[in-house]
Motif scaffolding. Structure first.
Motif, PDB file in Angstrom:
ATOM      1  N   SER A  22      33.106   3.942  29.042  1.00  0.00           N
ATOM      2  CA  SER A  22      31.988   4.857  29.196  1.00  0.00           C
ATOM      3  C   SER A  22      31.807   5.743  27.978  1.00  0.00           C
ATOM      4  O   SER A  22      31.084   6.722  28.016  1.00  0.00           O
ATOM      5  N   HIS A  24      30.248   7.056  24.710  1.00  0.00           N
ATOM      6  CA  HIS A  24      28.945   6.913  24.102  1.00  0.00           C
ATOM      7  C   HIS A  24      29.021   7.012  22.578  1.00  0.00           C
ATOM      8  O   HIS A  24      28.055   6.687  21.902  1.00  0.00           O
ATOM      9  N   TRP A 110      28.293  -2.483  29.862  1.00  0.00           N
ATOM     10  CA  TRP A 110      26.955  -2.692  30.416  1.00  0.00           C
ATOM     11  C   TRP A 110      26.986  -3.771  31.494  1.00  0.00           C
ATOM     12  O   TRP A 110      27.760  -4.718  31.410  1.00  0.00           O
ATOM     13  N   ALA A 132      18.952  -0.521  23.958  1.00  0.00           N
ATOM     14  CA  ALA A 132      20.007   0.379  24.433  1.00  0.00           C
ATOM     15  C   ALA A 132      20.704   1.066  23.265  1.00  0.00           C
ATOM     16  O   ALA A 132      21.009   2.265  23.317  1.00  0.00           O
ATOM     17  N   PRO A 136      19.817   5.960  22.736  1.00  0.00           N
ATOM     18  CA  PRO A 136      20.970   6.425  23.520  1.00  0.00           C
ATOM     19  C   PRO A 136      20.621   7.427  24.605  1.00  0.00           C
ATOM     20  O   PRO A 136      21.446   7.692  25.483  1.00  0.00           O
ATOM     21  N   ASP A 139      19.657   5.050  29.751  1.00  0.00           N
ATOM     22  CA  ASP A 139      20.837   4.375  30.290  1.00  0.00           C
ATOM     23  C   ASP A 139      20.498   3.169  31.153  1.00  0.00           C
ATOM     24  O   ASP A 139      21.394   2.447  31.588  1.00  0.00           O
ATOM     25  N   TYR A 196      22.003  -1.989  33.005  1.00  0.00           N
ATOM     26  CA  TYR A 196      22.461  -0.655  33.410  1.00  0.00           C
ATOM     27  C   TYR A 196      23.726  -0.276  32.642  1.00  0.00           C
ATOM     28  O   TYR A 196      24.624  -1.113  32.485  1.00  0.00           O
ATOM     29  N   ARG A 197      23.787   0.986  32.214  1.00  0.00           N
ATOM     30  CA  ARG A 197      25.054   1.478  31.692  1.00  0.00           C
ATOM     31  C   ARG A 197      26.045   1.538  32.850  1.00  0.00           C
ATOM     32  O   ARG A 197      25.764   2.116  33.905  1.00  0.00           O
ATOM     33  N   ALA A 200      27.044   4.871  34.402  1.00  0.00           N
ATOM     34  CA  ALA A 200      25.982   5.480  35.210  1.00  0.00           C
ATOM     35  C   ALA A 200      25.994   4.910  36.622  1.00  0.00           C
ATOM     36  O   ALA A 200      25.861   5.648  37.614  1.00  0.00           O
ATOM     37  N   TYR A 229      19.729  10.149  34.514  1.00  0.00           N
ATOM     38  CA  TYR A 229      19.625   8.915  33.738  1.00  0.00           C
ATOM     39  C   TYR A 229      18.185   8.405  33.748  1.00  0.00           C
ATOM     40  O   TYR A 229      17.549   8.373  34.789  1.00  0.00           O
TER      41      TYR A 229
END
Length: 351
Positions: A22, A24, A110, A132, A136, A139, A196-197, A200, A229
């Protein structure tokens, strides 16, 4: 490769999903692609072949089979790069995805979802991941869906959520734009083809398994938005979509029941603060007019059952609402701005 669902259930906590990476600050380009299948034999070979032929190769591909009685499993086993998870019963799209997300490699930052009746063009995944990495602040990413039967028509360009609680795929049935389109923010993606992240998804608890299927992607998108998000529509990421290919078509009793029950639950759980009370009369009017409309067209019994079961589920959904709203990270004004306010909602809803 076959993965036992029991092993997944043993390690899966009910309160959340495996987050994977996770961080970033270093962009994680590893993607797990998930297909939840139920009796999708006639689509599956084309779907999996398209994934194998992606320009950007997925870190892994997981196919979760929801107790299919057709030849789906036999087809999946012809693709050695596809991890097969077999269940002995149909647990629904929502739970199927949650199980597969939990089983995904911890290295994947992801999660990409694609339906068995959706066929990705070669740059589908590459375009999603490029956006993506370049954006940033977002998400969640949705693909351009094209009608698999008529490639000149859109199947959808992201999902809209109306102030009444009605939902639809934007652009459904309209001509595919011939000019270059830029990416733009939308309410939520259609989970027939989306990215999808993973962290998240973990934060909001994944899909609501009480939904079984239909509108569960809109509910997830709403909860992700409430958590802060945002979703970007990526027109360069293209998949050709049949739509309700394994459930009897959009107007089957099965689709009608789950979609219209879940519309009510989504409004109750997710509409924040004062907006809930301001928009509740409009939502009630939507439900009344829906009952009248489908009764005229011979589906009165199923629409009444959907709405009655929705009402029976309100106490449980209200408890979920308290939890969701207590964790809200955006203002009511923020949500108001992204809601669709057309006086006449789209003729073609998702349900």
């Amino acid at each position: 490769m076959v993965v036992s669902w029991r092993a997944v259930c043993h390690c899966r906590e009910k309160t959340g999903l495996n987050t994977g990476s996770s961080k970033h600050n270093v962009f994680n380009r590893k993607v797990t692609v998930i297909i939840v299948n139920w009796n999708g034999e006639r689509f599956l070979e084309r779907c999996l072949t398209a994934l194998i032929n992606q320009i950007l190769k997925p870190h892994e591909i997981i196919l979760l089979d929801n107790g299919s009685s057709d030849g789906s499993v036999k087809i999946a086993r012809q693709f050695p790069k596809v991890q097969l998870m077999q269940l002995n019963q149909n647990t629904g799209f929502a739970r199927g995805n949650n199980l597969a997300i939990e089983a995904a490699s911890a290295e994947s930052g992801w999660i990409a979802l694609i339906n068995p009746d959706a066929f990705a063009e070669p740059r589908w995944l590459e375009a999603l991941l490029e956006e993506a990495e370049s954006n940033p602040e977002f998400d969640v990413f949705g693909s351009r869906l094209i009608n698999a039967s008529d490639p000149t028509l859109l199947d959808g360009a992201g999902d809209a959520y109306h102030v009444s609680g009605l939902v639809w795929r934007m652009g459904h049935g309209s001509p595919v734009p011939t000019s270059v389109e830029n990416s733009r923010e939308v309410f939520s993606p259609c989970a027939a083809a989306a990215l999808y992240r993973r962290s998240a998804l973990h934060e909001v608890g994944g899909f609501d398994e009480d939904y079984f299927c239909y509108v569960e992607d809109v509910d997830l998108g709403f909860r992700l938005r409430l958590a802060g998000y945002r979703c970007l529509y990526v027109p360069q990421s293209v998949a050709h979509h049949v739509g309700s290919g394994t459930t009897g078509g959009q107007h089957s009793d099965f689709c009608m029941y789950h979609g219209h029950r879940n519309l009510v639950w989504t409004f109750i759980k997710d509409m924040p603060g004062i907006l809930f009370w301001i928009l509740l009369p409009i939502h009630l009017l939507l439900n009344f007019s829906t009952i009248v409309h489908f009764s005229i067209y011979g589906q009165g019994k199923v629409i009444l059952k959907a709405k009655l079961d929705a009402v029976k589920g309100i106490p449980k959904m209200w408890r979920k609402r308290r939890q969701i709203q207590s964790g809200r990270n955006v203002s009511v004004i923020n949500v108001w701005h992204i809601l669709n306010k057309r006086l006449r909602p789209a003729n073609k809803s998702k349900v």
